[in-house]
Design a protein around this motif. Structure first.
Motif, PDB file in Angstrom:
ATOM      1  N   GLU B 101       0.707  -1.359  -0.049  1.00  0.00           N
ATOM      2  CA  GLU B 101       0.057  -0.090   0.094  1.00  0.00           C
ATOM      3  C   GLU B 101       0.812   1.322  -0.074  1.00  0.00           C
ATOM      4  O   GLU B 101       0.591   2.062  -0.628  1.00  0.00           O
ATOM      5  CB  GLU B 101      -0.829  -0.057   1.247  1.00  0.00           C
ATOM      6  CG  GLU B 101      -2.045   0.877   1.126  1.00  0.00           C
ATOM      7  CD  GLU B 101      -1.871   2.274   2.105  1.00  0.00           C
ATOM      8  OE1 GLU B 101      -1.189   2.169   2.846  1.00  0.00           O
ATOM      9  OE2 GLU B 101      -2.710   3.121   1.731  1.00  0.00           O
ATOM     10  N   THR B 102       1.941   1.097   0.609  1.00  0.00           N
ATOM     11  CA  THR B 102       2.827   2.274   0.707  1.00  0.00           C
ATOM     12  C   THR B 102       3.438   2.652  -0.670  1.00  0.00           C
ATOM     13  O   THR B 102       3.627   3.719  -0.896  1.00  0.00           O
ATOM     14  CB  THR B 102       3.892   2.339   1.954  1.00  0.00           C
ATOM     15  OG1 THR B 102       4.409   1.147   1.492  1.00  0.00           O
ATOM     16  CG2 THR B 102       3.434   2.447   3.161  1.00  0.00           C
ATOM     17  N   PHE B 103       3.934   1.654  -1.230  1.00  0.00           N
ATOM     18  CA  PHE B 103       4.252   1.767  -2.570  1.00  0.00           C
ATOM     19  C   PHE B 103       3.390   2.339  -3.652  1.00  0.00           C
ATOM     20  O   PHE B 103       3.611   3.457  -4.341  1.00  0.00           O
ATOM     21  CB  PHE B 103       4.683   0.363  -3.017  1.00  0.00           C
ATOM     22  CG  PHE B 103       6.167  -0.067  -2.891  1.00  0.00           C
ATOM     23  CD1 PHE B 103       7.355   0.961  -3.071  1.00  0.00           C
ATOM     24  CD2 PHE B 103       6.409  -1.019  -1.851  1.00  0.00           C
ATOM     25  CE1 PHE B 103       8.571   0.623  -2.921  1.00  0.00           C
ATOM     26  CE2 PHE B 103       7.880  -1.116  -1.734  1.00  0.00           C
ATOM     27  CZ  PHE B 103       8.841  -0.526  -1.994  1.00  0.00           C
ATOM     28  N   ALA B 104       2.022   2.124  -3.447  1.00  0.00           N
ATOM     29  CA  ALA B 104       1.095   2.411  -4.269  1.00  0.00           C
ATOM     30  C   ALA B 104       0.755   4.059  -4.027  1.00  0.00           C
ATOM     31  O   ALA B 104       0.739   4.845  -4.872  1.00  0.00           O
ATOM     32  CB  ALA B 104      -0.251   1.809  -4.062  1.00  0.00           C
ATOM     33  N   PHE B 105       1.095   4.329  -2.797  1.00  0.00           N
ATOM     34  CA  PHE B 105       0.796   5.735  -2.405  1.00  0.00           C
ATOM     35  C   PHE B 105       1.987   6.722  -2.658  1.00  0.00           C
ATOM     36  O   PHE B 105       1.507   7.766  -3.328  1.00  0.00           O
ATOM     37  CB  PHE B 105       0.702   5.630  -0.649  1.00  0.00           C
ATOM     38  CG  PHE B 105       0.502   6.750   0.062  1.00  0.00           C
ATOM     39  CD1 PHE B 105      -0.158   7.746  -0.708  1.00  0.00           C
ATOM     40  CD2 PHE B 105       1.258   6.757   1.257  1.00  0.00           C
ATOM     41  CE1 PHE B 105      -0.363   9.074   0.273  1.00  0.00           C
ATOM     42  CE2 PHE B 105       1.063   8.282   1.907  1.00  0.00           C
ATOM     43  CZ  PHE B 105       0.519   9.353   1.627  1.00  0.00           C
ATOM     44  N   PHE B 106       3.104   6.075  -2.641  1.00  0.00           N
ATOM     45  CA  PHE B 106       4.195   6.626  -3.070  1.00  0.00           C
ATOM     46  C   PHE B 106       4.160   7.005  -4.779  1.00  0.00           C
ATOM     47  O   PHE B 106       4.537   8.122  -4.906  1.00  0.00           O
ATOM     48  CB  PHE B 106       5.510   5.768  -2.947  1.00  0.00           C
ATOM     49  CG  PHE B 106       6.813   6.372  -2.279  1.00  0.00           C
ATOM     50  CD1 PHE B 106       7.412   7.697  -2.929  1.00  0.00           C
ATOM     51  CD2 PHE B 106       7.524   5.696  -1.322  1.00  0.00           C
ATOM     52  CE1 PHE B 106       8.331   8.249  -2.624  1.00  0.00           C
ATOM     53  CE2 PHE B 106       8.884   6.439  -0.946  1.00  0.00           C
ATOM     54  CZ  PHE B 106       9.112   7.536  -1.454  1.00  0.00           C
ATOM     55  N   PHE B 107       3.804   6.230  -5.345  1.00  0.00           N
ATOM     56  CA  PHE B 107       3.787   6.198  -6.768  1.00  0.00           C
ATOM     57  C   PHE B 107       2.693   7.210  -6.987  1.00  0.00           C
ATOM     58  O   PHE B 107       2.923   8.107  -7.688  1.00  0.00           O
ATOM     59  CB  PHE B 107       3.218   4.669  -7.185  1.00  0.00           C
ATOM     60  CG  PHE B 107       3.251   4.656  -8.695  1.00  0.00           C
ATOM     61  CD1 PHE B 107       4.380   4.589  -9.409  1.00  0.00           C
ATOM     62  CD2 PHE B 107       2.040   3.982  -9.382  1.00  0.00           C
ATOM     63  CE1 PHE B 107       4.540   4.686 -10.649  1.00  0.00           C
ATOM     64  CE2 PHE B 107       2.187   3.876 -10.633  1.00  0.00           C
ATOM     65  CZ  PHE B 107       3.365   4.063 -11.620  1.00  0.00           C
ATOM     66  N   GLU B 108       1.630   7.286  -6.310  1.00  0.00           N
ATOM     67  CA  GLU B 108       0.588   8.225  -6.683  1.00  0.00           C
ATOM     68  C   GLU B 108       1.059   9.479  -6.381  1.00  0.00           C
ATOM     69  O   GLU B 108       0.733  10.540  -6.989  1.00  0.00           O
ATOM     70  CB  GLU B 108      -0.961   7.952  -5.911  1.00  0.00           C
ATOM     71  CG  GLU B 108      -1.861   8.721  -6.120  1.00  0.00           C
ATOM     72  CD  GLU B 108      -2.866   8.684  -4.899  1.00  0.00           C
ATOM     73  OE1 GLU B 108      -2.789   8.024  -4.344  1.00  0.00           O
ATOM     74  OE2 GLU B 108      -3.759   9.646  -4.851  1.00  0.00           O
ATOM     75  N   ALA B 109       1.577   9.835  -5.287  1.00  0.00           N
ATOM     76  CA  ALA B 109       2.075  10.972  -4.660  1.00  0.00           C
ATOM     77  C   ALA B 109       3.218  11.673  -5.426  1.00  0.00           C
ATOM     78  O   ALA B 109       2.943  12.989  -5.825  1.00  0.00           O
ATOM     79  CB  ALA B 109       2.821  10.885  -3.259  1.00  0.00           C
ATOM     80  N   ILE B 110       4.040  10.892  -6.263  1.00  0.00           N
ATOM     81  CA  ILE B 110       4.975  11.538  -6.917  1.00  0.00           C
ATOM     82  C   ILE B 110       4.194  12.056  -8.415  1.00  0.00           C
ATOM     83  O   ILE B 110       4.548  12.997  -8.770  1.00  0.00           O
ATOM     84  CB  ILE B 110       6.049  10.332  -7.544  1.00  0.00           C
ATOM     85  CG1 ILE B 110       6.953   9.878  -6.452  1.00  0.00           C
ATOM     86  CG2 ILE B 110       6.910  10.835  -8.855  1.00  0.00           C
ATOM     87  CD1 ILE B 110       7.825   8.982  -6.542  1.00  0.00           C
ATOM     88  N   PHE B 111       3.499  11.189  -8.928  1.00  0.00           N
ATOM     89  CA  PHE B 111       2.878  11.746 -10.189  1.00  0.00           C
ATOM     90  C   PHE B 111       1.599  12.605 -10.047  1.00  0.00           C
ATOM     91  O   PHE B 111       1.486  13.526 -10.856  1.00  0.00           O
ATOM     92  CB  PHE B 111       2.251  10.324 -10.953  1.00  0.00           C
ATOM     93  CG  PHE B 111       3.336   9.505 -11.599  1.00  0.00           C
ATOM     94  CD1 PHE B 111       3.648  10.122 -12.982  1.00  0.00           C
ATOM     95  CD2 PHE B 111       3.949   8.533 -10.981  1.00  0.00           C
ATOM     96  CE1 PHE B 111       4.711   9.319 -13.534  1.00  0.00           C
ATOM     97  CE2 PHE B 111       4.935   7.983 -11.619  1.00  0.00           C
ATOM     98  CZ  PHE B 111       5.343   8.420 -12.836  1.00  0.00           C
ATOM     99  N   LEU B 112       0.972  12.617  -8.702  1.00  0.00           N
ATOM    100  CA  LEU B 112       0.177  13.827  -8.520  1.00  0.00           C
ATOM    101  C   LEU B 112       1.119  15.015  -8.540  1.00  0.00           C
ATOM    102  O   LEU B 112       0.583  15.897  -9.026  1.00  0.00           O
ATOM    103  CB  LEU B 112      -0.828  13.594  -7.182  1.00  0.00           C
ATOM    104  CG  LEU B 112      -1.691  14.688  -6.965  1.00  0.00           C
ATOM    105  CD1 LEU B 112      -2.718  14.295  -8.181  1.00  0.00           C
ATOM    106  CD2 LEU B 112      -2.397  14.319  -5.602  1.00  0.00           C
TER     107      LEU B 112
END
Lengths: 341, 448
Positions: B101-112
């Motif tokens: 989940e933290t990876f998914a969140f990381f990924f989202e945060a960067i691209f957002l």
């Protein structure tokens, strides 16, 4: 290398990442508030905003990554630290909440609310102070196990010179790291006034940093002899870190190669951070919990390592893209293009 | 040994944090998809209105993301702070999805971050649009992984207990537990549905408040279409969830339906009031529960009396169940009538009263989300890990939880009020008419 050491190294790297990016962020908030107080906000605010805008969210993820990872690799930490840290970490969480929301509220909503800017700056100093309690506690001597449950002795913690030195160290490190970074960033943005101001702050904060760092090593001698001896055993790493510190300060003093200074700064903290971590080995919480006892089962450890590697394959290119688009983009840094929503 | 009031306050604090967090989390999961759809429609049809729609939604989204991130960080740490014994145990089995989940969140945060600060940076809108794909994927995947953790708590598996110790741990078996498919899909589609109806509320509200711009009409039409699809999907998957409960967690279903005696051809009770063990004012649908549980009117449904009294969930979850289902059905109806009316040219869908109904849809959907989560969570009491660990065994032994509750309540009040004030000010000071005008005048010049 066994899985325990691999696990803690990975987590330590992420914690290091958090320490660096969060320091820049926290320090920036403080300098921003301070500049408002001393009527110099016109010099600093723009530059700070430009840097923080695209990265404020990412900073937080480093922290989340660390605490999720440590529960995953070392589930017993949830039991010990979870029980002990209810009050200090809850306070940090509330402060983080104020900060995290402030940035979005400020840049999109009501720009220029002074009261909130001070709260933001103050939170930036209080968060490292409240989080650094974890380091103090991990040295042992503040926790007692009663009926099988750990209990924290707050009085002992708040009256210990060691905990206050660690708090001071964390605050001066935050301000020093942030100031050096922003000196370089402002210089790159061709904002000479901001760069000179940050340079001054960097030089000022280098002094308490080095004093507290030495002080803590001396205090450990009385507090946790085992740890102190481990530190002495790997003194060359600390010496290297100290040398890098001197070169960084010299470069800043001479107004030379700020870019190199930032790299040396990161290396300095890298060596100190890892030497500290290594000297703490094998304890997660002295003397109750070692990384060997607290380690998760083997199946889960392997699964976590695999996911971690896959995750990195996704993260590193994305982070690179983020840096290339903002931090290393000339037009963006110098403020020629400002394409925010 | 374990202090009862500490357990109570820990539950209240967890519930407060989660109830506050899921409002922002649901928006966080659903809105990126809607932004992506709007941007795509705008790009395909070369329609500036949809691009602006995406842009304005994204701007508001930032505020909700910020609150979602900080409350999410809070609940992430509170799990260990308030339930250390539970996390020690669960950490050995279920930390894999938590980690993912933290990876998914990381990924989202960067691209957002990239998406938000690169408007007008690229030559083509297409490149910019592509950035939304990782954002939407990251948002959805973090919901998927975190829901997997929750479904494990409802249906723990993937390990053996030998002499009180966990052995033979299989992380993947733990992740793909029986509760996972229905939980994950239900959480995802209801988040999409809620996001669509919240955005519909906004569009309908602007139309009511005098702005008669084509932009709001396009927005309303687009989100109502999405809302209809997602609300129908939610209902279908909700039905699957009922069937899952009948099979694996019969006590939750029985408590939610006030079904006490095990019987064939069980009736479904709608509404009603429980008074001294008597059900009053209910609407009974004959054979309804058997159909809901097993798609067979004569199937046998297990009653609550089969379970020892100290393993039964509280009976008030029946009201939550009704509330959730009623709102879900109501929203299918509202969006269906709107769309049929639009195609057939019924004039009342543009009337004031119907627009107010649409405005109510957003908040109602949020209430349904809350009710659904309370139903799911209270329905597995008294267990924190169903059948393995009781809630009081998982709680912290540390004091001061009540004080921390107070502290966090203040934080949530500040965040709640702050986000509402900032959001409304942001859009009121820059209505769409003004933004379109500004963009016209800036064309060719530097766009800021």
């Amino acid at each position: 290398m066994n899985l325990e050491v691999l696990g803690i190294s990975v987590l330590w790297i992420f914690l290091f990442g958090y320490v660096i990016v969060a320091s820049i962020d926290f320090g920036a908030g403080f300098f921003n508030a301070y500049s408002l107080l001393t009527d110099r906000s016109h010099i600093l605010t723009e530059i700070i905003k430009r840097y923080l805008s695209p990265v404020w969210e990412v900073t937080n993820v480093f922290l989340v990554f660390f605490f999720v990872g440590i529960v995953g690799f070392f589930p017993q930490t949830a039991f010990y630290y979870g029980t002990i840290l209810l009050v200090p970490v809850s306070i940090s969480l509330v402060l983080l909440g104020i900060r995290g929301s402030y940035y979005a509220f400020e840049s999109y909503g009501s720009a220029g609310h002074k009261g909130y800017a001070f709260a933001y700056g103050l939170a930036g100093l209080l968060i490292p102070a409240s989080l650094s309690v974890v380091f103090t506690i991990s040295e042992g001597g503040f926790v007692e196990v009663v009926d099988g449950h750990p209990v924290l002795d707050y009085w002992k913690l708040y009256t210990s010179p060691l905990s206050w030195s660690i708090v001071l160290l964390s605050i001066s490190a935050v301000l020093y790291i942030s100031a050096v970074f922003l000196t370089w960033y402002a210089w790159k943005a061709k904002d000479i006034d901001a760069s000179n101001l940050m340079r001054k702050y960097a030089l000022i904060w280098s002094i308490p940093l080095i004093i507290t760092a030495f002080g803590i090593i001396v205090e450990l001698r009385g507090h946790n002899v085992e740890h102190y001896e481990n530190i002495i055993a790997i003194w060359p790493l600390f010496a290297l870190s100290g040398l890098l510190f001197l070169v960084t300060v010299w470069l800043i003093w001479k107004k030379r190669s700020y870019g190199l200074a930032v790299i040396l700064l990161i290396l300095q903290f890298f060596f100190a951070f890892f030497a500290y971590g290594g000297s703490h080995y094998p304890y997660l919480l002295y003397p109750y919990l070692t990384i060997h006892e607290g380690f998760t089962n083997k199946e889960m450890a392997i699964a976590l390592v695999i996911v971690f590697i896959l995750g990195l394959c996704l993260l590193l290119p994305s982070l690179y893209l983020l840096f290339r688009l903002f931090l290393f983009n000339k037009d963006y840094v110098t403020g020629k293009s400002n394409d925010h929503a | 040994m374990i202090n009862e009031s500490t357990v109570f306050w820990s539950r209240v604090l967890t519930e407060t944090t989660l109830s506050f967090h899921i409002i922002y989390a649901t928006i966080g999961v659903g809105v990126p998809l809607m932004i992506m759809i709007a941007q795509w429609v705008g790009y395909r049809n070369n329609d500036e209105h949809y691009i602006l729609l995406a842009r304005r939604w994204a701007r508001g989204f930032v505020i909700t993301v910020a609150v979602g991130v900080v409350t999410g960080t809070a609940i992430g740490l509170q799990l260990s702070l308030l339930w250390p014994n539970f996390m020690e145990l669960a950490g050995q089995v279920i930390s894999l999805p938590l980690f993912m989940e933290t990876f998914a969140f990381f990924f989202e945060a960067i691209f957002l971050g990239i998406y938000l600060y690169t408007w007008d940076r690229f030559d083509s809108q297409k490149k910019h649009m592509l950035l939304l794909i990782p954002v939407a994927i990251g948002a959805s995947m973090s919901a998927v992984f975190i829901t997997i953790v929750n479904s494990f708590m409802n249906a723990p598996q993937g390990f053996d207990i030998v002499n009180g110790k966990l052995v033979n741990i299989q992380p993947l078996i733990a992740m793909f537990n029986p509760a996972m498919p229905t939980k994950v899909t239900h959480v995802l589609v209801t988040a999409f549905m809620t996001a669509a109806f919240i955005l519909a509320s906004i569009a309908a509200f602007r139309l009511l408040k005098g702005s008669n711009h084509i932009y709001h009409k396009k927005a309303l039409y687009l989100v109502m279409k999405c809302g209809l699809i997602f609300s129908i999907a939610s209902a279908i998957i909700g039905d699957f969830s009922g069937k899952y409960l009948a099979e694996y967690q019969p006590e939750k279903l029985a408590a939610a339906e006030w079904h006490f005696e095990t019987e064939k051809g069980a009736d479904l009770i709608l509404f009603g009031v429980m008074n001294d063990g008597e059900v009053k004012y209910e609407i009974t649908i004959p054979y309804g529960l058997s159909i809901l549980a097993f798609s067979n009117p004569m199937a046998e449904v297990m009653g609550l009396n089969e379970f020892p009294e100290d393993e039964r969930p509280p009976l008030y979850i029946h009201y939550l169940f009704n509330l959730m289902v009623f709102i879900g059905m109501f929203m299918v109806l509202v969006s269906l009538v709107y769309l049929v009316g639009k195609w057939r040219g019924w004039s009342f869908i543009a009337s004031k009263w119907y627009r107010w109904v649409v405005v109510a849809g957003g908040p109602l959907s949020v209430i349904a989300i809350e009710a659904g989560w309370w139903l799911a969570e209270v329905g597995r009491q008294p267990w924190i890990l169903r059948g393995i660990m009781r809630t009081e065994q998982g709680a912290t032994t540390s004091g001061n939880v009540d004080l921390m509750l107070l502290l966090f309540c203040i934080l949530y009040i500040v965040l709640g009020i702050g986000s509402i004030v900032v959001l409304s000010r942001m859009f009121r000071s820059n209505p769409i008419e003004k933004e379109i005008e500004d963009r016209e005048s800036e064309k060719g010049g530097e766009v800021r």
